[in-house]
Motif scaffolding. Sequence first.
Motif, PDB file in Angstrom:
ATOM      1  N   GLY A  20     -12.268  97.070  33.260  1.00 39.07           N
ATOM      2  CA  GLY A  20     -13.666  96.727  33.208  1.00 39.07           C
ATOM      3  C   GLY A  20     -13.991  95.213  32.716  1.00 39.07           C
ATOM      4  N   MET A  21     -14.860  94.764  32.965  1.00 33.06           N
ATOM      5  CA  MET A  21     -15.327  93.266  32.337  1.00 33.06           C
ATOM      6  C   MET A  21     -15.169  93.358  30.881  1.00 33.06           C
ATOM      7  SD  MET A  21     -16.376  91.638  34.920  1.00 33.06           S
ATOM      8  CE  MET A  21     -17.565  90.157  34.507  1.00 33.06           C
ATOM      9  N   MET A  22     -15.608  94.034  29.945  1.00 33.94           N
ATOM     10  CA  MET A  22     -15.464  93.910  28.652  1.00 33.94           C
ATOM     11  C   MET A  22     -14.178  94.151  28.289  1.00 33.94           C
ATOM     12  SD  MET A  22     -18.400  93.412  27.918  1.00 33.94           S
ATOM     13  CE  MET A  22     -18.448  93.281  26.171  1.00 33.94           C
ATOM     14  N   ASP A  23     -13.318  95.074  28.711  1.00 36.04           N
ATOM     15  CA  ASP A  23     -11.936  95.136  28.451  1.00 36.04           C
ATOM     16  C   ASP A  23     -11.143  93.845  28.856  1.00 36.04           C
ATOM     17  OD1 ASP A  23     -11.951  97.778  27.750  1.00 36.04           O
ATOM     18  OD2 ASP A  23     -12.235  98.587  29.574  1.00 36.04           O
ATOM     19  N   CYS A  24     -11.281  93.260  30.013  1.00 33.79           N
ATOM     20  CA  CYS A  24     -10.881  91.888  30.466  1.00 33.79           C
ATOM     21  C   CYS A  24     -11.117  90.921  29.365  1.00 33.79           C
ATOM     22  CB  CYS A  24     -11.433  91.554  31.744  1.00 33.79           C
ATOM     23  SG  CYS A  24     -10.578  92.679  33.364  1.00 33.79           S
ATOM     24  N   LYS A  25     -12.573  90.823  29.056  1.00 37.34           N
ATOM     25  CA  LYS A  25     -12.733  89.999  27.894  1.00 37.34           C
ATOM     26  C   LYS A  25     -12.143  89.829  26.720  1.00 37.34           C
ATOM     27  CE  LYS A  25     -16.783  87.805  26.073  1.00 37.34           C
ATOM     28  NZ  LYS A  25     -18.447  87.930  25.852  1.00 37.34           N
ATOM     29  N   LYS A  26     -12.184  91.044  26.424  1.00 36.48           N
ATOM     30  CA  LYS A  26     -11.466  91.299  24.966  1.00 36.48           C
ATOM     31  C   LYS A  26      -9.916  91.103  25.026  1.00 36.48           C
ATOM     32  CE  LYS A  26     -10.672  95.030  21.504  1.00 36.48           C
ATOM     33  NZ  LYS A  26     -10.676  96.311  21.080  1.00 36.48           N
ATOM     34  N   ALA A  27      -9.213  91.198  26.341  1.00 39.63           N
ATOM     35  CA  ALA A  27      -7.893  90.952  26.124  1.00 39.63           C
ATOM     36  C   ALA A  27      -7.435  89.532  26.328  1.00 39.63           C
ATOM     37  CB  ALA A  27      -7.236  91.568  27.581  1.00 39.63           C
ATOM     38  N   LEU A  28      -8.565  88.712  27.132  1.00 36.85           N
ATOM     39  CA  LEU A  28      -8.177  87.418  27.271  1.00 36.85           C
ATOM     40  C   LEU A  28      -8.505  86.795  25.934  1.00 36.85           C
ATOM     41  CD1 LEU A  28     -10.053  86.765  30.685  1.00 36.85           C
ATOM     42  CD2 LEU A  28      -7.648  86.349  30.212  1.00 36.85           C
ATOM     43  N   GLN A  29      -9.629  87.216  25.026  1.00 38.13           N
ATOM     44  CA  GLN A  29      -9.781  86.687  23.875  1.00 38.13           C
ATOM     45  C   GLN A  29      -8.651  86.999  22.901  1.00 38.13           C
ATOM     46  OE1 GLN A  29     -13.622  88.521  22.862  1.00 38.13           O
ATOM     47  NE2 GLN A  29     -14.807  86.705  23.451  1.00 38.13           N
ATOM     48  N   GLU A  30      -8.010  87.888  22.923  1.00 37.45           N
ATOM     49  CA  GLU A  30      -6.849  88.515  21.742  1.00 37.45           C
ATOM     50  C   GLU A  30      -5.563  87.601  22.333  1.00 37.45           C
ATOM     51  OE1 GLU A  30      -6.854  92.690  22.097  1.00 37.45           O
ATOM     52  OE2 GLU A  30      -8.204  92.944  20.763  1.00 37.45           O
ATOM     53  N   SER A  31      -5.458  87.259  23.686  1.00 33.08           N
ATOM     54  CA  SER A  31      -4.519  86.682  24.098  1.00 33.08           C
ATOM     55  C   SER A  31      -4.580  85.184  24.133  1.00 33.08           C
ATOM     56  CB  SER A  31      -4.007  87.164  25.364  1.00 33.08           C
ATOM     57  OG  SER A  31      -4.861  86.702  26.400  1.00 33.08           O
ATOM     58  N   ASP A  32      -5.755  84.658  23.575  1.00 33.09           N
ATOM     59  CA  ASP A  32      -6.080  83.135  23.539  1.00 33.09           C
ATOM     60  C   ASP A  32      -6.073  82.575  24.980  1.00 33.09           C
ATOM     61  OD1 ASP A  32      -6.539  83.003  20.947  1.00 33.09           O
ATOM     62  OD2 ASP A  32      -4.122  82.819  20.621  1.00 33.09           O
ATOM     63  N   ASP A 170     -24.265  94.469  30.163  1.00 29.40           N
ATOM     64  CA  ASP A 170     -23.131  93.278  30.130  1.00 29.40           C
ATOM     65  C   ASP A 170     -22.010  93.850  31.244  1.00 29.40           C
ATOM     66  OD1 ASP A 170     -23.951  91.653  28.216  1.00 29.40           O
ATOM     67  OD2 ASP A 170     -22.996  93.053  26.641  1.00 29.40           O
ATOM     68  N   ILE A 171     -22.256  95.109  32.045  1.00 31.62           N
ATOM     69  CA  ILE A 171     -21.232  95.594  32.985  1.00 31.62           C
ATOM     70  C   ILE A 171     -22.165  96.001  34.022  1.00 31.62           C
ATOM     71  CG2 ILE A 171     -19.452  96.091  31.220  1.00 31.62           C
ATOM     72  CD1 ILE A 171     -20.330  99.342  31.474  1.00 31.62           C
ATOM     73  N   THR A 172     -21.487  96.354  35.032  1.00 24.42           N
ATOM     74  CA  THR A 172     -22.119  96.894  36.404  1.00 24.42           C
ATOM     75  C   THR A 172     -21.456  98.403  36.718  1.00 24.42           C
ATOM     76  OG1 THR A 172     -20.178  96.104  37.896  1.00 24.42           O
ATOM     77  CG2 THR A 172     -21.743  94.667  37.560  1.00 24.42           C
ATOM     78  N   ILE A 173     -22.285  98.890  37.343  1.00 25.61           N
ATOM     79  CA  ILE A 173     -21.835 100.349  37.701  1.00 25.61           C
ATOM     80  C   ILE A 173     -20.374 100.264  38.110  1.00 25.61           C
ATOM     81  CG2 ILE A 173     -22.310 102.257  39.261  1.00 25.61           C
ATOM     82  CD1 ILE A 173     -24.102 101.819  37.202  1.00 25.61           C
ATOM     83  N   GLN A 174     -20.079  99.384  39.120  1.00 22.96           N
ATOM     84  CA  GLN A 174     -18.503  99.004  39.632  1.00 22.96           C
ATOM     85  C   GLN A 174     -17.780  99.042  38.201  1.00 22.96           C
ATOM     86  OE1 GLN A 174     -16.980  98.831  42.979  1.00 22.96           O
ATOM     87  NE2 GLN A 174     -15.863  99.955  41.402  1.00 22.96           N
ATOM     88  N   ASP A 175     -18.037  98.061  37.057  1.00 24.06           N
ATOM     89  CA  ASP A 175     -17.212  98.233  36.078  1.00 24.06           C
ATOM     90  C   ASP A 175     -16.986  99.689  35.449  1.00 24.06           C
ATOM     91  OD1 ASP A 175     -16.966  95.578  36.289  1.00 24.06           O
ATOM     92  OD2 ASP A 175     -18.599  94.853  35.424  1.00 24.06           O
ATOM     93  N   LEU A 176     -18.171 100.298  35.161  1.00 24.14           N
ATOM     94  CA  LEU A 176     -18.232 101.696  34.391  1.00 24.14           C
ATOM     95  C   LEU A 176     -17.503 102.583  35.140  1.00 24.14           C
ATOM     96  CD1 LEU A 176     -19.937 103.587  32.320  1.00 24.14           C
ATOM     97  CD2 LEU A 176     -21.524 103.832  34.343  1.00 24.14           C
ATOM     98  N   ILE A 177     -17.511 102.519  36.373  1.00 30.25           N
ATOM     99  CA  ILE A 177     -16.745 103.687  37.121  1.00 30.25           C
ATOM    100  C   ILE A 177     -14.994 103.099  36.901  1.00 30.25           C
ATOM    101  CG2 ILE A 177     -15.978 104.066  39.594  1.00 30.25           C
ATOM    102  CD1 ILE A 177     -18.630 104.297  40.291  1.00 30.25           C
ATOM    103  N   ASN A 178     -14.717 101.736  37.248  1.00 30.90           N
ATOM    104  CA  ASN A 178     -13.507 101.345  36.793  1.00 30.90           C
ATOM    105  C   ASN A 178     -13.035 101.795  35.509  1.00 30.90           C
ATOM    106  OD1 ASN A 178     -13.145 100.334  39.495  1.00 30.90           O
ATOM    107  ND2 ASN A 178     -13.451  98.156  38.606  1.00 30.90           N
TER     108      ASN A 178
END
Length: 219
Positions: A20-32, A170-178
């Motif tokens: 999901g978009m929010m998971d990806c954003k968080k992972a990128l932030q945590e990994s700088d 902040d997310i799409t239906i595709q993101d929600l399903i993912n």
Amino acid sequence: MATQISAQYVKELRQMTGAGMMDCKKALQESDGDVDKAIEALRQKGLASANKKSGRRTAEGLIESYIHAGSKIGVMVELNCETDFVARRIEFQELAKNIAMQIAASPNVEYVSIDNIPTHVIQNEKNIESGKDDLINKPESVKEQIVEGRIKKRLNELSLMNQAFIRNTDITIQDLINEKISLMGENIQIRRFVRFLLGEGIEKINQNFSDEVASMIKS
């Protein structure tokens, strides 16, 4: 302070992992911003697996319905998964309810995804946009770019999967399903839906009470 990550960067990681978009954003932030570390973190959390499951057969699931307040809009949607076990999970049932509500709140949506839009519909939209008055005096290359942008916007409007989720824009239906695929470990697909609008397709006759009485007297 969390590292600022661009939307395009997040989108690219989502395409690579299916998370999901929010998971990806968080992972990128945590990994700088380190993509490899972000992918590894998503895999450890079991979130980088939606794309791998997307081709698996979905023969179970449920049909969910939603009637909007006032009983003038109704929706039925078929949501599929791989096993009856997942179909009975509360998370899956809540997902189906949310999708049904989303359809009721999205009057322009006609198809599950852009891939489901018939070629003749896309071509018709192109013909409409190409013939608009504001493009008549534009150079051909500029005209093509404008038409392409408008068509992309129109197709997104018609596609359920491209809609911003009404409970979290902040997310799409595709993101929600993912996200639910990653959570439940099974492929999940929206197979079909139908929307009912009270009186749709019926020509309504506007006649006030006095006219109705006069009509009754004459008859």
